[in-house]
Design an enzyme around this catalytic site. Structure first.
Site, PDB file in Angstrom:
ATOM      1  N   ASP A  12      -5.167   2.029   6.088  1.00  0.00           N
ATOM      2  CA  ASP A  12      -6.544   2.257   5.602  1.00  0.00           C
ATOM      3  C   ASP A  12      -7.363   3.139   6.540  1.00  0.00           C
ATOM      4  O   ASP A  12      -8.582   2.992   6.645  1.00  0.00           O
ATOM      5  CB  ASP A  12      -7.293   0.919   5.388  1.00  0.00           C
ATOM      6  N   ALA A  38       0.211  -0.931  -0.738  1.00  0.00           N
ATOM      7  CA  ALA A  38      -0.957  -0.348  -0.077  1.00  0.00           C
ATOM      8  C   ALA A  38      -1.403   0.837  -0.915  1.00  0.00           C
ATOM      9  O   ALA A  38      -0.611   1.402  -1.665  1.00  0.00           O
ATOM     10  CB  ALA A  38      -0.615   0.084   1.335  1.00  0.00           C
ATOM     11  N   HIS A  40      -4.001   4.473  -1.349  1.00  0.00           N
ATOM     12  CA  HIS A  40      -4.906   5.485  -0.810  1.00  0.00           C
ATOM     13  C   HIS A  40      -6.062   5.645  -1.765  1.00  0.00           C
ATOM     14  O   HIS A  40      -5.857   5.700  -2.972  1.00  0.00           O
ATOM     15  CB  HIS A  40      -4.226   6.851  -0.759  1.00  0.00           C
ATOM     16  N   THR A 236       4.727  -4.636   7.860  1.00  0.00           N
ATOM     17  CA  THR A 236       5.298  -4.387   6.555  1.00  0.00           C
ATOM     18  C   THR A 236       6.819  -4.312   6.719  1.00  0.00           C
ATOM     19  O   THR A 236       7.329  -4.297   7.843  1.00  0.00           O
ATOM     20  CB  THR A 236       4.684  -3.126   5.906  1.00  0.00           C
ATOM     21  N   THR A 300      -5.778  -2.149  -2.949  1.00  0.00           N
ATOM     22  CA  THR A 300      -4.802  -2.792  -3.835  1.00  0.00           C
ATOM     23  C   THR A 300      -5.284  -4.166  -4.287  1.00  0.00           C
ATOM     24  O   THR A 300      -5.215  -4.507  -5.453  1.00  0.00           O
ATOM     25  CB  THR A 300      -3.452  -2.967  -3.095  1.00  0.00           C
ATOM     26  N   THR A 301      -5.814  -4.946  -3.338  1.00  0.00           N
ATOM     27  CA  THR A 301      -6.087  -6.351  -3.644  1.00  0.00           C
ATOM     28  C   THR A 301      -7.576  -6.652  -3.815  1.00  0.00           C
ATOM     29  O   THR A 301      -7.923  -7.702  -4.340  1.00  0.00           O
ATOM     30  CB  THR A 301      -5.581  -7.227  -2.479  1.00  0.00           C
TER      31      THR A 301
END
Ligand code: GDP
Length: 424
Positions: A12, A38, A40, A236, A300-301
């Site tokens: 990020d 993830a 962008h 990750t 994303t979340t």
């Protein structure tokens, strides 16, 4: 020339904006690792987009976009993303590697079940199936895209695969079993949808290198989330480093001449794990609300990101392990509201100050050592050259440059494509 754009920190950092900007001069933009876990955020004349699977080069019609072998290919997700960008009038060229591996329904379920099983000890996974996907890939039970086009073979592979998975589902997680025939039907459908986009992308890239084309390799997350060099196990499941781009895209390592590492003017992180310069309470809320283009909430979340002061120790490490040839600092404008700004310049542990990034347990125990700089207290968006920035803002960038030991070649002072200040 091959250029890699990667993150120095926890992700990020604003890589999407810089990649979108650099894509204008690129013949090919490549995603080489990670998956839909993830995203962008890109803001340009076509609108605001959160990309998770598509390369950021899609906004330039002449650019060829490649999803390379190193990516966890979530076809369902990809289709939805393609629909969204197409409905905004974006036209693009996309090729998917025949060696990319396909994320399967059980990967997402396993991610969910495992976090549930772990309870308090969970990793804070995005539940996109990434860890189970890479576990399968390296256990050699994954599925490459080419396998979707050999139906008998595909059926046999799935049958064998789900025998084992169903034992795990039934006895470890106490969950319903998966019918491999259903997965087969879904995959056949996927195969048909993407068939015109599948090719030998490493050959395309090798040829492009020979022809001297400009290739941009686009990283996801950042160095501190790298499986080997990050805050293991809160990392990750694939390598986030520029060095891995050679493998994940299939290009010669020595051809990657430019490694542009992105860092943000403050820190943010998602998920669990140590974060030495993290801040809390009102101070954190304020920074979180001011951060990015619309607050520090996951692309994303949607979950709130953890925030903190700039960590020069972690960033120097992030730049060094990436092998930075230049560094870009984003989001300098976000700090404009502060009277004073802290920068973490060391870690204190057992009465000693460390300038090196430490292993996970030590990071948890370390306390930040701060240097406090004066804020500039004025809006810097709209300023179009570095020289015109307030002295305090220039001093902040120069201080960080000295601390991390890398040249900051560009400073971003707003989320839009043209909000960028070049340094000499
Ligand atoms: P990425 O995954 O590294 O591309 O980063 P994200 O897209 O998740 O997060 C970066 C956020 O910061 C996005 O919302 C961008 O629009 C925003 N952003 C990028 N550069 C700047 C900048 O210079 N200033 C501000 N205010 N926001 C920025």
């Amino acid at each position: 020339m091959i250029k890699a754009i990667v993150g120095a920190n926890w992700g990020d950092e604003g890589k999407g904006k810089i990649t979108d900007m650099c894509a204008a001069g690129s013949d090919i933009v490549v995603r080489f690792q990670g998956g839909s876990n993830a995203g962008h955020t890109i803001i340009n004349d076509k609108g605001k987009f959160a990309l998770h699977q598509l390369p950021s080069g899609i906004f330039h019609e002449d650019t060829l976009n490649i999803i390379a072998n190193g990516v966890a290919l979530n076809i369902d997700y990809l289709m939805k993303e393609i629909e969204t960008v197409k409905s905004a009038g974006v036209k693009f060229k996309l090729i998917i590697s025949e060696r990319a591996q396909v994320l399967l329904p059980h990967h997402v379920l396993l991610d969910e079940y495992e976090e549930e099983r772990l309870g308090d000890k969970k990793f804070g996974s995005t539940k996109s199936g990434i860890a189970p996907f890479f576990a399968d890939k390296y256990s050699k039970v994954g599925l490459q895209v080419w396998e979707l086009y050999d139906r008998e073979h595909l059926k046999e592979r799935l049958k064998g695969m789900y025998e084992k998975i169903n034992v795990q589902f039934k006895y470890l997680y106490n969950k319903p079993e998966i019918d491999y025939n259903e997965v087969y039907e879904t995959l056949i459908g996927y195969a048909d949808i993407i068939k015109d986009n599948v090719a030998d992308t490493t050959k395309i890239l090798r040829d492009a290198v020979k022809e001297g084309k400009n290739i941009l390799l686009e990283g996801q997350l950042g160095a501190l989330k790298d499986t080997d060099h990050g805050i293991y196990p809160y990392v990750t499941s694939s390598s986030t480093l520029a060095g891995y781009a050679a493998v994940g895209a299939g290009v010669p390592p020595h051809e990657i001449k430019n490694i542009t590492v992105i860092t943000k003017a403050y820190s943010s992180a998602v998920g669990e794990g140590p974060f030495v310069s993290e801040i809390f309470g009102d101070e954190a809320d304020k920074l979180r609300r001011k951060g990015g283009d619309s607050g520090e909430f996951g692309a994303t979340t949607g979950r709130p990101r953890r925030v903190g002061w700039f960590d020069a120790v972690a960033t120097r490490y992030g730049c060094e392990v990436q092998g930075a040839t230049e560094v870009v600092m984003t989001c300098l404008d976000v700090l404009s509201y502060l009277d004073e700004i802290k920068v973490c310049t060391g870690y204190e542990l057992d009465g000693k100050e460390y300038k090196e990034f430490l292993t996970t347990k030590k990071l948890y125990d370390a306390k930040p050592v701060y240097t406090t700089l004066k804020g500039w207290k004025t809006d810097i968006r709209g300023i179009d050259s570095f020289d015109k920035l307030p002295d305090e803002a220039k001093a902040y960038v120069e201080f960080i440059e000295k601390e991390i030991g890398f040249k900051i070649s560009m400073v971003s002072n707003g989320p839009k494509r043209d909000e960028i200040l070049f340094r000499d």
